[in-house]
Design a protein around this motif. Structure first.
Motif, PDB file in Angstrom:
ATOM      1  N   GLU A  32      45.739  33.231  46.269  1.00 38.79           N
ATOM      2  CA  GLU A  32      46.529  34.320  46.030  1.00 38.79           C
ATOM      3  C   GLU A  32      45.740  35.690  45.784  1.00 38.79           C
ATOM      4  O   GLU A  32      45.830  36.686  46.437  1.00 38.79           O
ATOM      5  CB  GLU A  32      47.330  34.247  45.210  1.00 38.79           C
ATOM      6  CG  GLU A  32      48.433  33.080  45.828  1.00 38.79           C
ATOM      7  CD  GLU A  32      49.252  32.218  44.544  1.00 38.79           C
ATOM      8  OE1 GLU A  32      49.143  32.878  43.379  1.00 38.79           O
ATOM      9  OE2 GLU A  32      50.007  31.405  44.745  1.00 38.79           O
ATOM     10  N   GLN A  33      44.749  35.414  44.806  1.00 37.20           N
ATOM     11  CA  GLN A  33      43.849  36.528  44.463  1.00 37.20           C
ATOM     12  C   GLN A  33      42.991  37.286  45.554  1.00 37.20           C
ATOM     13  O   GLN A  33      42.937  38.476  45.322  1.00 37.20           O
ATOM     14  CB  GLN A  33      43.148  36.108  43.196  1.00 37.20           C
ATOM     15  CG  GLN A  33      44.054  35.982  41.894  1.00 37.20           C
ATOM     16  CD  GLN A  33      43.332  36.110  40.692  1.00 37.20           C
ATOM     17  OE1 GLN A  33      42.167  36.595  40.529  1.00 37.20           O
ATOM     18  NE2 GLN A  33      44.057  35.374  39.755  1.00 37.20           N
ATOM     19  N   VAL A  34      42.537  36.341  46.348  1.00 37.07           N
ATOM     20  CA  VAL A  34      41.711  36.954  47.487  1.00 37.07           C
ATOM     21  C   VAL A  34      42.430  37.536  48.245  1.00 37.07           C
ATOM     22  O   VAL A  34      42.052  38.609  48.910  1.00 37.07           O
ATOM     23  CB  VAL A  34      41.098  35.638  48.137  1.00 37.07           C
ATOM     24  CG1 VAL A  34      40.184  36.036  49.339  1.00 37.07           C
ATOM     25  CG2 VAL A  34      39.758  35.109  47.184  1.00 37.07           C
ATOM     26  N   TRP A  35      43.557  37.234  48.605  1.00 34.48           N
ATOM     27  CA  TRP A  35      44.536  37.954  49.512  1.00 34.48           C
ATOM     28  C   TRP A  35      44.817  39.193  49.183  1.00 34.48           C
ATOM     29  O   TRP A  35      44.820  40.182  49.793  1.00 34.48           O
ATOM     30  CB  TRP A  35      45.797  37.122  50.026  1.00 34.48           C
ATOM     31  CG  TRP A  35      46.268  37.666  51.015  1.00 34.48           C
ATOM     32  CD1 TRP A  35      46.087  37.544  52.474  1.00 34.48           C
ATOM     33  CD2 TRP A  35      47.507  38.387  51.163  1.00 34.48           C
ATOM     34  NE1 TRP A  35      46.885  38.469  53.392  1.00 34.48           N
ATOM     35  CE2 TRP A  35      47.759  39.094  52.194  1.00 34.48           C
ATOM     36  CE3 TRP A  35      48.194  39.195  50.023  1.00 34.48           C
ATOM     37  CZ2 TRP A  35      48.776  39.696  52.562  1.00 34.48           C
ATOM     38  CZ3 TRP A  35      49.311  40.101  50.190  1.00 34.48           C
ATOM     39  CH2 TRP A  35      49.577  40.240  51.681  1.00 34.48           C
ATOM     40  N   ARG A  36      45.066  39.160  47.956  1.00 35.24           N
ATOM     41  CA  ARG A  36      45.743  40.412  47.149  1.00 35.24           C
ATOM     42  C   ARG A  36      44.547  41.430  47.005  1.00 35.24           C
ATOM     43  O   ARG A  36      44.896  42.603  47.047  1.00 35.24           O
ATOM     44  CB  ARG A  36      46.234  40.311  45.813  1.00 35.24           C
ATOM     45  CG  ARG A  36      47.571  39.441  45.832  1.00 35.24           C
ATOM     46  CD  ARG A  36      48.309  39.295  44.674  1.00 35.24           C
ATOM     47  NE  ARG A  36      49.356  38.334  44.986  1.00 35.24           N
ATOM     48  CZ  ARG A  36      49.587  37.231  43.978  1.00 35.24           C
ATOM     49  NH1 ARG A  36      49.153  36.962  43.050  1.00 35.24           N
ATOM     50  NH2 ARG A  36      50.853  36.658  44.460  1.00 35.24           N
ATOM     51  N   GLN A  37      43.376  40.924  46.934  1.00 36.74           N
ATOM     52  CA  GLN A  37      42.013  42.069  46.802  1.00 36.74           C
ATOM     53  C   GLN A  37      41.485  42.251  48.178  1.00 36.74           C
ATOM     54  O   GLN A  37      40.471  42.780  48.201  1.00 36.74           O
ATOM     55  CB  GLN A  37      41.149  41.284  45.706  1.00 36.74           C
ATOM     56  CG  GLN A  37      41.557  41.243  44.554  1.00 36.74           C
ATOM     57  CD  GLN A  37      40.746  40.667  43.564  1.00 36.74           C
ATOM     58  OE1 GLN A  37      39.389  40.258  43.736  1.00 36.74           O
ATOM     59  NE2 GLN A  37      40.959  40.339  42.272  1.00 36.74           N
ATOM     60  N   ARG A  38      42.128  41.787  49.198  1.00 31.50           N
ATOM     61  CA  ARG A  38      41.315  42.074  50.709  1.00 31.50           C
ATOM     62  C   ARG A  38      41.126  43.504  50.790  1.00 31.50           C
ATOM     63  O   ARG A  38      40.168  43.668  51.353  1.00 31.50           O
ATOM     64  CB  ARG A  38      42.441  41.471  51.651  1.00 31.50           C
ATOM     65  CG  ARG A  38      43.749  42.136  51.808  1.00 31.50           C
ATOM     66  CD  ARG A  38      44.696  41.343  52.532  1.00 31.50           C
ATOM     67  NE  ARG A  38      45.881  42.170  52.933  1.00 31.50           N
ATOM     68  CZ  ARG A  38      46.810  42.538  52.301  1.00 31.50           C
ATOM     69  NH1 ARG A  38      46.748  42.125  50.936  1.00 31.50           N
ATOM     70  NH2 ARG A  38      47.795  43.231  52.498  1.00 31.50           N
TER      71      ARG A  38
END
Length: 173
Positions: A32-38
């Motif tokens: 989730e955090q990786v996607w949000r920081q993409r």
């Protein structure tokens, strides 16, 4: 493979998390955090699974010790109670079976349960080892080598083992 990976960049959050949420055991917050920081990554960054591995590792490494502890505690014991009742994720089941942990004799199983309990009692989280390609003998040696460690050393080692497991899981893509 390149065409398949190029699809990762175009996934919405739900699909991305569905696909990568199990890379870190019961810890979809990493995906989730990786996607949000993409947006912090260059266009097409996730076309390379190795770069995705680095991004996920960075999320974990930058998380609080409390989050890391929750991540460690999300892992099952090796040849432990969750395995006995069939309550492992598909990934953990496959990894443990690959190391022969699903083929333990009663004596071996009792030994693993004792080692798991002693380790968890000392450190407050399960013994974690990336068991892909390992044998039962190597896993038992890991318990013997690592149980005498201090908490800080073992916490760091366990997180590194979690990263190895994640790397193996991502490589399977």
């Amino acid at each position: 493979m390149q065409n398949q990976q190029a699809v990762f960049n175009s996934l919405d959050e739900a699909d991305f998390v569905s696909l990568f949420g199990s890379i870190y055991e019961h810890s979809s917050w990493v995906a989730e955090q990786v996607w949000r920081q993409r947006s912090e990554y260059p266009q097409g960054y996730f076309d390379d699974i190795e770069k995705l591995k680095v991004a996920m590792r960075d999320i974990v490494d930058q998380s609080s010790d409390e989050q890391k502890l929750m991540l460690l505690r999300a892992h099952p014991d090796l040849a432990g109670k969750a395995a006995l009742i069939g309550d492992l994720t598909n990934e953990s089941k496959s990894e443990q079976a690959g190391a022969g942990l699903d083929q333990c004799t009663d004596i071996e199983l009792a030994h693993f349960l004792q080692l798991n309990d002693a380790y968890r009692s000392k450190f407050g989280f399960p013994f974690i080892m990336a068991v892909k390609g390992a044998t039962k003998k190597q896993i038992l040696a890991g318990f013997e080598e690592r149980t005498p460690n201090d908490l800080e050393t073992e916490f760091t080692r366990a997180i590194n083992e979690v990263h190895k497991i994640a790397g193996f899981r991502l490589a399977d893509f």
